[in-house]
Design a protein around this motif. Structure first.
Motif, PDB file in Angstrom:
ATOM      1  N   GLU A 153      41.179  40.078  40.555  1.00 36.22           N
ATOM      2  CA  GLU A 153      40.054  39.684  41.411  1.00 36.22           C
ATOM      3  C   GLU A 153      39.225  38.595  40.746  1.00 36.22           C
ATOM      4  O   GLU A 153      39.171  38.494  39.515  1.00 36.22           O
ATOM      5  N   ASN A 154      38.583  37.785  41.587  1.00 38.26           N
ATOM      6  CA  ASN A 154      37.651  36.754  41.114  1.00 38.26           C
ATOM      7  C   ASN A 154      38.308  35.725  40.201  1.00 38.26           C
ATOM      8  O   ASN A 154      37.703  35.255  39.233  1.00 38.26           O
ATOM      9  N   GLN A 155      39.566  35.400  40.523  1.00 41.53           N
ATOM     10  CA  GLN A 155      40.264  34.319  39.813  1.00 41.53           C
ATOM     11  C   GLN A 155      40.431  34.607  38.311  1.00 41.53           C
ATOM     12  O   GLN A 155      40.421  33.688  37.495  1.00 41.53           O
ATOM     13  N   ILE A 156      40.610  35.856  37.967  1.00 41.18           N
ATOM     14  CA  ILE A 156      40.852  36.234  36.574  1.00 41.18           C
ATOM     15  C   ILE A 156      42.362  36.243  36.340  1.00 41.18           C
ATOM     16  O   ILE A 156      43.108  36.848  37.107  1.00 41.18           O
ATOM     17  N   PRO A 157      42.849  35.575  35.284  1.00 44.84           N
ATOM     18  CA  PRO A 157      44.298  35.488  35.070  1.00 44.84           C
ATOM     19  C   PRO A 157      44.885  36.803  34.582  1.00 44.84           C
ATOM     20  O   PRO A 157      44.260  37.518  33.794  1.00 44.84           O
ATOM     21  N   ALA A 158      46.088  37.098  35.038  1.00 48.81           N
ATOM     22  CA  ALA A 158      46.774  38.301  34.567  1.00 48.81           C
ATOM     23  C   ALA A 158      47.322  38.110  33.156  1.00 48.81           C
ATOM     24  O   ALA A 158      47.570  39.086  32.450  1.00 48.81           O
ATOM     25  N   ASN A 159      47.519  36.870  32.747  1.00 53.57           N
ATOM     26  CA  ASN A 159      47.960  36.584  31.385  1.00 53.57           C
ATOM     27  C   ASN A 159      47.360  35.254  30.920  1.00 53.57           C
ATOM     28  O   ASN A 159      46.985  34.416  31.742  1.00 53.57           O
ATOM     29  N   PRO A 160      47.251  35.043  29.613  1.00 58.89           N
ATOM     30  CA  PRO A 160      46.687  33.790  29.109  1.00 58.89           C
ATOM     31  C   PRO A 160      47.676  32.640  29.255  1.00 58.89           C
ATOM     32  O   PRO A 160      48.886  32.850  29.397  1.00 58.89           O
ATOM     33  N   SER A 161      47.140  31.417  29.196  1.00 68.44           N
ATOM     34  CA  SER A 161      47.985  30.226  29.308  1.00 68.44           C
ATOM     35  C   SER A 161      47.426  29.153  28.383  1.00 68.44           C
ATOM     36  O   SER A 161      46.280  29.216  27.947  1.00 68.44           O
ATOM     37  N   ILE A 162      48.256  28.147  28.107  1.00 71.51           N
ATOM     38  CA  ILE A 162      47.837  27.005  27.294  1.00 71.51           C
ATOM     39  C   ILE A 162      48.434  25.754  27.909  1.00 71.51           C
ATOM     40  O   ILE A 162      49.582  25.780  28.388  1.00 71.51           O
ATOM     41  N   SER A 163      47.649  24.677  27.940  1.00 69.33           N
ATOM     42  CA  SER A 163      48.103  23.482  28.650  1.00 69.33           C
ATOM     43  C   SER A 163      47.763  22.209  27.897  1.00 69.33           C
ATOM     44  O   SER A 163      46.836  22.173  27.085  1.00 69.33           O
ATOM     45  N   PHE A 164      48.529  21.160  28.196  1.00 75.04           N
ATOM     46  CA  PHE A 164      48.157  19.796  27.832  1.00 75.04           C
ATOM     47  C   PHE A 164      47.300  19.237  28.965  1.00 75.04           C
ATOM     48  O   PHE A 164      47.690  19.308  30.137  1.00 75.04           O
ATOM     49  N   THR A 165      46.149  18.689  28.627  1.00 76.79           N
ATOM     50  CA  THR A 165      45.354  17.952  29.603  1.00 76.79           C
ATOM     51  C   THR A 165      45.996  16.582  29.774  1.00 76.79           C
ATOM     52  O   THR A 165      46.338  15.933  28.777  1.00 76.79           O
ATOM     53  N   LEU A 166      46.177  16.129  30.992  1.00 78.67           N
ATOM     54  CA  LEU A 166      46.800  14.824  31.224  1.00 78.67           C
ATOM     55  C   LEU A 166      45.746  13.716  31.222  1.00 78.67           C
ATOM     56  O   LEU A 166      44.547  13.967  31.109  1.00 78.67           O
ATOM     57  N   ASN A 167      46.204  12.486  31.330  1.00 83.06           N
ATOM     58  CA  ASN A 167      45.310  11.337  31.217  1.00 83.06           C
ATOM     59  C   ASN A 167      45.264  10.497  32.491  1.00 83.06           C
ATOM     60  O   ASN A 167      44.192  10.114  32.946  1.00 83.06           O
ATOM     61  N   PHE A 207      34.716  27.671  48.086  1.00 85.74           N
ATOM     62  CA  PHE A 207      34.283  27.388  46.714  1.00 85.74           C
ATOM     63  C   PHE A 207      32.768  27.532  46.595  1.00 85.74           C
ATOM     64  O   PHE A 207      32.258  28.218  45.697  1.00 85.74           O
ATOM     65  N   PHE A 208      32.030  26.932  47.528  1.00 84.92           N
ATOM     66  CA  PHE A 208      30.575  27.048  47.511  1.00 84.92           C
ATOM     67  C   PHE A 208      30.127  28.509  47.624  1.00 84.92           C
ATOM     68  O   PHE A 208      29.175  28.933  46.964  1.00 84.92           O
ATOM     69  N   GLU A 209      30.799  29.274  48.470  1.00 90.44           N
ATOM     70  CA  GLU A 209      30.442  30.681  48.627  1.00 90.44           C
ATOM     71  C   GLU A 209      30.626  31.443  47.308  1.00 90.44           C
ATOM     72  O   GLU A 209      29.812  32.293  46.950  1.00 90.44           O
ATOM     73  N   ARG A 210      31.695  31.132  46.593  1.00 89.06           N
ATOM     74  CA  ARG A 210      31.969  31.827  45.329  1.00 89.06           C
ATOM     75  C   ARG A 210      30.974  31.477  44.240  1.00 89.06           C
ATOM     76  O   ARG A 210      30.662  32.308  43.382  1.00 89.06           O
ATOM     77  N   ILE A 211      30.483  30.241  44.239  1.00 92.60           N
ATOM     78  CA  ILE A 211      29.655  29.792  43.120  1.00 92.60           C
ATOM     79  C   ILE A 211      28.156  29.800  43.436  1.00 92.60           C
ATOM     80  O   ILE A 211      27.348  29.492  42.558  1.00 92.60           O
ATOM     81  N   ALA A 212      27.788  30.172  44.664  1.00 90.79           N
ATOM     82  CA  ALA A 212      26.378  30.076  45.084  1.00 90.79           C
ATOM     83  C   ALA A 212      25.437  30.855  44.166  1.00 90.79           C
ATOM     84  O   ALA A 212      24.328  30.398  43.864  1.00 90.79           O
ATOM     85  N   LEU A 247      32.993  27.432  36.605  1.00 96.70           N
ATOM     86  CA  LEU A 247      32.896  27.120  38.034  1.00 96.70           C
ATOM     87  C   LEU A 247      34.225  26.590  38.573  1.00 96.70           C
ATOM     88  O   LEU A 247      34.663  26.975  39.669  1.00 96.70           O
ATOM     89  N   ALA A 248      34.863  25.706  37.817  1.00 97.49           N
ATOM     90  CA  ALA A 248      36.143  25.132  38.257  1.00 97.49           C
ATOM     91  C   ALA A 248      37.165  26.231  38.500  1.00 97.49           C
ATOM     92  O   ALA A 248      37.935  26.187  39.466  1.00 97.49           O
ATOM     93  N   ARG A 249      37.164  27.246  37.632  1.00 95.60           N
ATOM     94  CA  ARG A 249      38.096  28.366  37.788  1.00 95.60           C
ATOM     95  C   ARG A 249      37.925  29.072  39.124  1.00 95.60           C
ATOM     96  O   ARG A 249      38.890  29.524  39.741  1.00 95.60           O
ATOM     97  N   LEU A 250      36.684  29.153  39.596  1.00 98.45           N
ATOM     98  CA  LEU A 250      36.426  29.830  40.865  1.00 98.45           C
ATOM     99  C   LEU A 250      36.898  29.000  42.062  1.00 98.45           C
ATOM    100  O   LEU A 250      37.052  29.525  43.166  1.00 98.45           O
ATOM    101  N   GLY A 251      37.143  27.710  41.838  1.00105.86           N
ATOM    102  CA  GLY A 251      37.721  26.871  42.888  1.00105.86           C
ATOM    103  C   GLY A 251      39.234  26.908  42.871  1.00105.86           C
ATOM    104  O   GLY A 251      39.892  27.031  43.908  1.00105.86           O
ATOM    105  N   SER A 252      39.801  26.815  41.677  1.00108.44           N
ATOM    106  CA  SER A 252      41.253  26.867  41.484  1.00108.44           C
ATOM    107  C   SER A 252      41.487  27.285  40.050  1.00108.44           C
ATOM    108  O   SER A 252      41.007  26.628  39.125  1.00108.44           O
ATOM    109  N   GLY A 253      42.212  28.373  39.859  1.00106.14           N
ATOM    110  CA  GLY A 253      42.336  28.955  38.521  1.00106.14           C
ATOM    111  C   GLY A 253      42.617  27.945  37.421  1.00106.14           C
ATOM    112  O   GLY A 253      41.869  27.833  36.448  1.00106.14           O
TER     113      GLY A 253
END
Length: 363
Positions: free
Chosen positions: A40-54, A95-100, A162-168
């Motif tokens: 619930e609430n955009q919480i990940p079931a497992n951790p992740s690691i990423s490269f940020t792109l440019n 998104f606005f509803e989630r972060i209000a 906040l970004a997570r609440l819009g898209s994980g």
């Protein structure tokens, strides 16, 4: 440990904020250890690691002016490439509803949102991560007008929250160049609530890493990522997968420090195939890879075996292939792509990208 309550402002020191605008860009990102499945609430079931792109990024201009009256509704207009996008508005409304609760000024303003991507629309690259990250940093810029003493650490942490609440995965697009999202015992201060920048010194092998994105299929996915995540709830292999992700993240941490390219290749490709194995073994099951995806994978394996150049692939929840490789072999790999892989891409399209640094303020 941080709680979501830490991001609810107690009171603002600045009471009056006039109209204005901000503009930020935020990039997409590519996960090395994948997140698949959420609570619930955009919480990940497992951790992740990423490269940020440019280069693959969204630029969003946010204009705001006080409504001048009290209203319980959000007020905004949304434009993509200068054209009104009514079909995008429900997602922004949600998104606005989630972060209000975390941004109590939202209902006091009318917002005009202008957004554009550097990559072609419907190119199969997820724009939700870059788009929601860009929106989050713009909104935090407004909140900083209400609270000028806000620290930089709080600004970035709350923007990722906040970004997570819009898209994980958007929480991994706020900062760079390597971001961890989800609690993991090997990463200090890691959190399910927001992404944290990788604090260890990254080996020079990975500091200018390249990502060439092969656009195999630009059509809409047959199964959305949201639906795919939901299917992990009753998945027969979910528990094992979540345990595997924790172990793989700890292993990836060490690989990024040590610079072992062979181990990086093996782990990244295994993670990509595991992600798609989860899709193929859920109920209902589905396949997002296309025949050309498999052709490209086999070509990459053959090229690597013949040349000993440490190039590998990874996949998101789709058919497109991210080709990852060190900058020092860029010429050889790009020649290989042009000679052997572009015929498997839709209209021979591909995008050259590289590791980047996260969101950037423009105005």
């Amino acid at each position: 440990m941080k709680s979501h309550l830490d991001f609810i402002p107690q009171k603002y020191t600045q009471k009056l904020v006039e109209k204005g605008k901000f503009q930020w860009s935020a990039p997409s990102n590519i996960a090395l250890v994948k997140y698949w499945g959420k609570k619930e609430n955009q919480i990940p079931a497992n951790p992740s690691i990423s490269f940020t792109l440019n280069n693959c990024k969204t630029t969003t201009t946010l204009e705001f002016e006080p409504k001048g009256f009290t209203s319980e509704n959000f007020s905004f207009d949304l434009f993509l490439d200068g054209i009104p996008k009514e079909d995008f508005k429900p997602k922004m409304q949600k998104f606005f509803e989630r972060i209000a609760v975390y941004l109590p000024f939202l209902k006091d303003f009318h917002f005009t949102i202008f957004t554009q991507n550097t990559f072609p629309h419907s190119s199969g690259i997820a724009s939700s991560a870059s788009g929601m990250a860009a929106m989050a940093v713009n909104l935090m810029s407004i909140e900083k007008l209400f609270n000028p003493a806000m620290s930089d650490d709080y600004f970035w942490q709350k923007a990722s929250f906040l970004a997570r609440l819009g898209s994980g995965s958007a929480c991994r697009s706020v900062k760079g160049s390597v971001v961890v999202w989800g609690e993991n015992s090997s990463i200090v201060d890691s959190s399910d609530l927001f992404g944290v920048a990788f604090t260890e010194k990254i080996h020079k092998n990975f500091q200018c890493f390249q990502d060439t994105i092969l656009l195999v299929d630009k059509g809409e996915k047959v199964v959305s990522s949201t639906v795919g995540h939901e299917l992990m709830h009753n998945h027969p292999f979910a528990v094992q997968r979540f345990e595997q992700a924790h172990k793989n993240l700890a292993q990836m941490k060490q690989i990024l420090i040590d610079g072992n390219l062979e181990q990086f290749v093996a782990l990244v490709e295994s993670e990509a195939l595991t992600l798609h194995a989860m899709m193929m073994t859920s109920m209902p099951y589905f396949i997002l890879m296309k025949p050309n995806t498999l052709e490209i994978i086999n070509k990459i394996w053959k090229f690597r075996n013949e040349t000993n150049i440490q190039v590998c692939f990874t996949l998101d929840a789709g058919a497109n292939v991210h080709v990852l490789y060190p900058e020092e072999v860029k010429n050889e790999v790009l020649q290989f792509i042009k000679n052997e892989l572009i015929d498997y891409c839709q209209n021979q399209q591909y995008i050259c990208d590289e590791i980047g640094n996260g969101a950037q303020k423009i105005i």
